[in-house]
Each structure stands twice: as structure tokens, then as C-alpha cells.
Design an enzyme around this catalytic site. Structure first.
Site, PDB file in Angstrom:
ATOM      1  N   ASN A   9     -11.542  13.780  27.985  1.00 30.48           N
ATOM      2  CA  ASN A   9     -10.111  13.581  28.234  1.00 30.48           C
ATOM      3  C   ASN A   9      -9.964  13.393  29.746  1.00 30.48           C
ATOM      4  O   ASN A   9      -9.963  14.353  30.505  1.00 30.48           O
ATOM      5  CB  ASN A   9      -9.355  14.822  27.739  1.00 30.48           C
ATOM      6  N   ARG A  92     -10.081  10.415  24.615  1.00 32.09           N
ATOM      7  CA  ARG A  92      -8.642  10.358  24.416  1.00 32.09           C
ATOM      8  C   ARG A  92      -8.127   9.171  25.232  1.00 32.09           C
ATOM      9  O   ARG A  92      -8.346   9.111  26.448  1.00 32.09           O
ATOM     10  CB  ARG A  92      -8.012  11.635  24.931  1.00 32.09           C
ATOM     11  N   HIS A 180       1.340  12.352  21.960  1.00 32.76           N
ATOM     12  CA  HIS A 180       0.838  13.623  21.409  1.00 32.76           C
ATOM     13  C   HIS A 180       0.313  13.449  19.978  1.00 32.76           C
ATOM     14  O   HIS A 180       0.254  14.409  19.202  1.00 32.76           O
ATOM     15  CB  HIS A 180       1.920  14.729  21.413  1.00 32.76           C
ATOM     16  N   HIS A 207       5.507  20.451  19.638  1.00 31.22           N
ATOM     17  CA  HIS A 207       4.374  20.576  20.574  1.00 31.22           C
ATOM     18  C   HIS A 207       4.990  20.940  21.919  1.00 31.22           C
ATOM     19  O   HIS A 207       5.500  20.083  22.645  1.00 31.22           O
ATOM     20  CB  HIS A 207       3.609  19.240  20.649  1.00 31.22           C
ATOM     21  N   ARG A 240       8.370  16.903  34.066  1.00 34.82           N
ATOM     22  CA  ARG A 240       8.971  15.618  33.671  1.00 34.82           C
ATOM     23  C   ARG A 240      10.390  15.824  33.145  1.00 34.82           C
ATOM     24  O   ARG A 240      10.678  16.842  32.516  1.00 34.82           O
ATOM     25  CB  ARG A 240       8.130  14.955  32.575  1.00 34.82           C
ATOM     26  N   GLY A 327       0.740  25.356  24.358  1.00 38.12           N
ATOM     27  CA  GLY A 327       0.814  26.581  25.166  1.00 38.12           C
ATOM     28  C   GLY A 327       2.037  27.445  24.916  1.00 38.12           C
ATOM     29  O   GLY A 327       1.908  28.633  24.577  1.00 38.12           O
ATOM     30  N   ILE A 328       3.228  26.893  25.089  1.00 31.91           N
ATOM     31  CA  ILE A 328       4.450  27.688  24.916  1.00 31.91           C
ATOM     32  C   ILE A 328       4.674  27.988  23.434  1.00 31.91           C
ATOM     33  O   ILE A 328       4.983  29.125  23.056  1.00 31.91           O
ATOM     34  CB  ILE A 328       5.667  26.922  25.508  1.00 31.91           C
ATOM     35  N   GLU A 378      -6.785  19.150  20.086  1.00 33.13           N
ATOM     36  CA  GLU A 378      -6.939  17.692  20.164  1.00 33.13           C
ATOM     37  C   GLU A 378      -8.407  17.291  20.256  1.00 33.13           C
ATOM     38  O   GLU A 378      -8.801  16.252  19.733  1.00 33.13           O
ATOM     39  CB  GLU A 378      -6.161  17.161  21.386  1.00 33.13           C
TER      40      GLU A 378
HETATM   41  P1  AMP Z   1      -0.377  23.515  27.526  1.00 31.34           P
HETATM   42  O1  AMP Z   1       0.059  22.282  28.271  1.00 31.34           O
HETATM   43  O2  AMP Z   1      -0.368  23.335  26.042  1.00 31.34           O
HETATM   44  O3  AMP Z   1      -1.658  24.097  28.034  1.00 31.34           O
HETATM   45  O4  AMP Z   1       0.746  24.636  27.817  1.00 31.34           O
HETATM   46  C1  AMP Z   1       1.039  25.066  29.107  1.00 31.34           C
HETATM   47  C2  AMP Z   1       2.330  25.835  29.080  1.00 31.34           C
HETATM   48  O5  AMP Z   1       2.211  26.957  28.208  1.00 31.34           O
HETATM   49  C3  AMP Z   1       2.746  26.373  30.445  1.00 31.34           C
HETATM   50  O6  AMP Z   1       4.133  26.180  30.641  1.00 31.34           O
HETATM   51  C4  AMP Z   1       2.473  27.865  30.299  1.00 31.34           C
HETATM   52  O7  AMP Z   1       3.332  28.636  31.089  1.00 31.34           O
HETATM   53  C5  AMP Z   1       2.803  28.079  28.842  1.00 31.34           C
HETATM   54  N1  AMP Z   1       2.250  29.354  28.380  1.00 31.34           N
HETATM   55  C6  AMP Z   1       0.978  29.708  28.216  1.00 31.34           C
HETATM   56  N2  AMP Z   1       0.893  31.003  27.821  1.00 31.34           N
HETATM   57  C7  AMP Z   1       2.159  31.464  27.742  1.00 31.34           C
HETATM   58  C8  AMP Z   1       2.752  32.714  27.391  1.00 31.34           C
HETATM   59  N3  AMP Z   1       2.000  33.755  27.035  1.00 31.34           N
HETATM   60  N4  AMP Z   1       4.096  32.809  27.432  1.00 31.34           N
HETATM   61  C9  AMP Z   1       4.859  31.765  27.790  1.00 31.34           C
HETATM   62  N5  AMP Z   1       4.371  30.560  28.122  1.00 31.34           N
HETATM   63  C10 AMP Z   1       3.035  30.409  28.102  1.00 31.34           C
END
Ligand code: AMP
Length: 407
Positions: A9, A92, A180, A207, A240, A327-328, A378
Site C-alpha cells: 500500500n 492497493r 474504501h 468506515h 479532509r 480506527g474510530i 484491507e
Molecule cells: P484508521 O485510519 O482506521 O487507522 O483510524 C485512525 C483513527 O482512529 C484516528 O482518528 C484515531 O484517533 C482513531 N482511534 C484509534 N483508536 C481509538 C480509540 N481507542 N478511541 C477513539 N478513536 C480512536
């Protein structure tokens, strides 16, 4: 010897990779890692799937020459993946345009066609293609498979694909593609396993990561998505904007803002970072901050997500389930609970205990629509696609095996 797939990626300043052992119907991640600071002294890190750090070193600067970096990466893998042979590299690739609606084994012609799509994704496509070229130079005999972020959305209806612009622009490619897709496809697959009834129904998948979007799915297929022509559309993200009135762009141009500044503003300085007045783009930082601006940024994120879940449910004619991922979506019980409350009118009732646990089904027994947390992967999806595409290509007499190996 077991077969393995190298998943790549590639971004502008870093390359993420994973190696997956290829089984018949599933893959297992063996190692994951990253190459950062490509233009300086490249920093190479790798961990096993269990989280054990197996590499953390700085390599000699290569002046950004990725073929040297990929050569070193494959050498490192040769020494660290005992008993595994690399079968292919799966990449990717952000944009498949209207032509590539499924993963494809890369040939010189495919690469030329993908380069034609660079104007549609100038921030990502060049890096994706550069990685393919570099890998071909480093390992000319390793087949490469391109997997597209747009492909899963290729079946959208005419109305879902259009902007209300003159038709000629649509024919020129100015249309809503959706992104995505590799994540959504993985979720569709997982849903079919863990919640087969739900998988056949009307589901909105959220997502929610640093990049964020929604996908309306019916029977495991994408019906619509909040991202459109670029990955800038739809929900607010880490940096963004998400959807924005095009009139704002005209106004800023009128004020003398140049293209580069505008691009930087829309992609790098907006979203949660801009809304919070610079406190952060990271949801954890914002949730942990006591400041009003941080709270307002989180409120906006929840508000727009709830609003667009309503829009996605309208596309589906109702809602049987809501799935959180990335993540969130996977890690923040608080954001899930708040979005869940906003979707009560759609029949979502999140159970606090299950939500705190944060895996599997998180809706209460009386919830009319189900709510789930399903982790996305992914890299696994790319590895599965690479295996499948190789099988298909191997049985296709129209593809010259010479061309197949030499990009
Ligand atoms: P990703 O792009 O899928 O890796 O997600 C990144 C996002 O997930 C960032 O905004 C992180 O702050 C959020 N994130 C990861 N762990 C947590 C958590 N335990 N609580 C809240 N947000 C999180």
C-alpha cells in the site's frame, strides 16, 4: 514450501506492506510493516501478527529509488519468512476508473491504462503505480496484481453515479466512483460469515478512520457511498473537509487562493483538525481534550455521520443493520454510542455492555435494526484478490505469460 502474498500500500512518503500466507479460501497475516522517510534515510519497521517487533532499522539513503528499497524488502523477506515462497505482490491502487471493475494482473498495457487515470487521483495513483514499476524492476519475475479502491462500487445505479453536470463531463469520467472499496468488500465477506441473514439485507457500513465514508449495501453489494469523484467527498475526516458547497471553492478562488494552497486546505488542514482549531486530527486527542473547539469538532463528526447514515438508509429503502469499522468505528465506544443514539429513529438501539466490549453484535435484544462492530482488513482482501486473479490469469490463454511476468 507454503505460498505467500506480499501486499503493498504505497503512499507519497511511505509504503506499508504485509505478507500473508495463502490458504485455499483464507489468508493469514505473517508480518506487517512500513517503510517511511523514503526520500531520506528510509526507516524500516516490521511486526509479526502477534505484535512482536522483528525489524526497526534505518537503511542507507537511496535518493528515493524505490526499486532499491523493494529489492531490500524482498531480500529481508527471503531471510525472515522461513518456508514461504512469494507467489505475487498485490497492490492497493486507488483508482480503477470505469474499466477496471475487478482486480487485474498487471501487464505493461494495464499499467499504461492505469497511468491514464492519474488526473482522477493525482495525490495517490502516481505513488501506487510507481511502486508497481519499482517492484517490477527489483523482481521482474514476481507477478503483480492491482486491486482497486473503486471496484466494489462499480455496480452503482446511473443516478448514484452521476453529478448534475452536463453529460459530456460524465462521459469524460467526472462521475461518482466511491472509495474504501477493499475495506467494504472485506466487511461484506465477514458479514456473510458472522451474520449471514444480515448480510443478505440492507446494511450501512461506516468506515470511520482517519479517512471516513459510508457504504449502503444490499445483499453484500454496494448500492451507494458517501465518497464520490475523489476521497474528499462525504463525511468529515481527520484533515479532509468531506462534502462542501462548491460555491466555497469558487469564493476562495475569487479571493486569489492558488490551486496548491486550496488543495492543501481541503486535504490537509480541514476536517477534525480544522474544526478543532488545530487541536488535532486524531479522534483520541479530541475526546481527551476539555476544550470547546474539540467538542464542537466531535459534535460535527457525529452530526454529519448520522445525517448521512439517514441518506444511505433512504437509498436502501430502510435499514436492517449498521456496521462500524476502521480506527474510530472499531475502537471508540463513545462515538458508536452517540451515532447509535442519532440513529434511534432507524431502529438502532445499542446495548451499552456489548458496546463497551466492542466486538461482534452490539445492539440490544429489542433493537429493530442490528448494530455490529467488524474489524476491517484491507491487506487480507488484497491478498485474497491476488490469489484469485493469478488463478484466473493462469487459465486465460489470451494473456501471454511473458507479458504477465515482465511489467
Ligand atoms: P484508521 O485510519 O482506521 O487507522 O483510524 C485512525 C483513527 O482512529 C484516528 O482518528 C484515531 O484517533 C482513531 N482511534 C484509534 N483508536 C481509538 C480509540 N481507542 N478511541 C477513539 N478513536 C480512536
Amino acid at each position: 514450501m507454503d505460498d505467500a502474498i506480499l501486499v503493498i500500500n504505497a503512499g507519497s512518503s511511505s509504503v506499508k506492506f504485509a505478507v500473508a500466507e495463502a490458504g485455499d479460501h483464507a489468508v493469514t497475516t505473517l508480518v506487517k510493516g512500513k517503510l517511511t522517510r523514503l526520500d531520506q534515510a528510509p526507516h524500516f519497521t516490521a511486526t509479526t501478527d502477534a505484535g512482536e517487533v522483528v525489524a526497526d532499522t534505518f537503511w542507507e539513503p537511496t535518493g528515493g529509488r524505490q526499486e532499491i528499497l523493494f529489492g531490500k524488502l524482498v531480500d529481508w523477506l527471503d531471510h525472515h519468512l522461513d518456508g514461504h515462497t512469494l507467489l505475487a505482490a498485490g497492490h492497493r491502487v486507488v483508482h480503477g476508473g470505469t474499466r477496471f471493475t475487478a482486480p487485474v494482473v498487471v501487464t505493461p498495457r494495464v499499467l499504461d491504462d492505469l497511468a491514464d487515470l492519474i488526473p482522477l487521483a493525482p495525490l495517490h495513483q502516481p505513488h501506487n503505480l510507481e511502486a508497481i514499476r519499482a517492484m517490477a524492476a527489483a523482481h521482474p519475475h514476481l507477478p503483480q496484481v492491482a486491486c482497486f479502491d473503486t471496484a466494489f462500487h462499480a455496480g452503482h445505479s446511473d443516478a448514484a453515479m452521476r453529478f448534475a453536470l452536463p453529460r459530456a463531463l460524465h462521459e469524460d469520467g467526472v462521475r461518482r466512483y466511491g472509495f474504501h472499496g477493499l475495506s467494504y468488500e472485506f466487511i461484506a465477506r465477514q458479514m456473510a460469515r458472522v451474520a449471514p441473514d444480515l448480510a443478505r439485507g440492507r446494511v450501512v457500513v461506516a468506515h470511520l478512520g482517519n479517512g471516513a465514508s459510508l457504504c449502503a449495501m444490499f445483499n453484500g453489494r454496494s448500492v451507494d457511498s458517501t465518497m464520490g469523484f475523489t476521497a474528499l467527498d462525504g463525511l468529515p475526516m481527520g484533515t479532509r473537509t468531506g462534502s462542501i458547497d462548491a460555491g466555497v471553492i469558487l469564493y476562495l478562488l475569487d479571493q486569489g487562493m492558488g490551486h496548491e494552497t486550496l488543495q492543501h486546505l481541503l486535504y490537509e488542514q480541514s476536517g477534525l483538525l480544522g474544526l478543532s482549531g488545530g487541536i488535532g486530527s486524531d479522534m483520541r486527542t479530541l475526546l481527551g481534550s476539555g476544550r470547546l473547539e474539540a467538542a464542537q469538532a466531535v459534535d460535527y463528526f457525529v452530526y454529519r455521520t448520522v445525517r448521512d447514515i439517514g441518506a444511505m438508509a433512504a437509498c436502501l429503502g430502510g435499514l436492517d443493520g449498521l456496521v462500524f469499522t476502521a480506527g474510530i468505528g472499531e475502537r471508540s465506544a463513545e462515538i458508536r454510542a452517540r451515532i447509535g443514539r442519532g440513529c434511534a429513529w432507524l431502529g438502532i438501539d445499542i446495548d451499552p455492555v456489548a458496546n463497551a466490549r466492542g466486538t461482534g453484535c452490539i445492539s440490544g435484544a429489542m433493537s429493530r435494526a442490528a448494530a455490529w462492530v467488524i474489524p476491517t482488513d484491507e491487506e487480507q482482501m488484497i491478498a485474497l484478490h491476488a490469489i484469485e486473479a493469478l488463478k484466473t490469469a493462469a487459465s486465460d490463454d489470451r494473456i501471454s505469460k511473458e507479458e504477465f511476468f515482465h511489467v
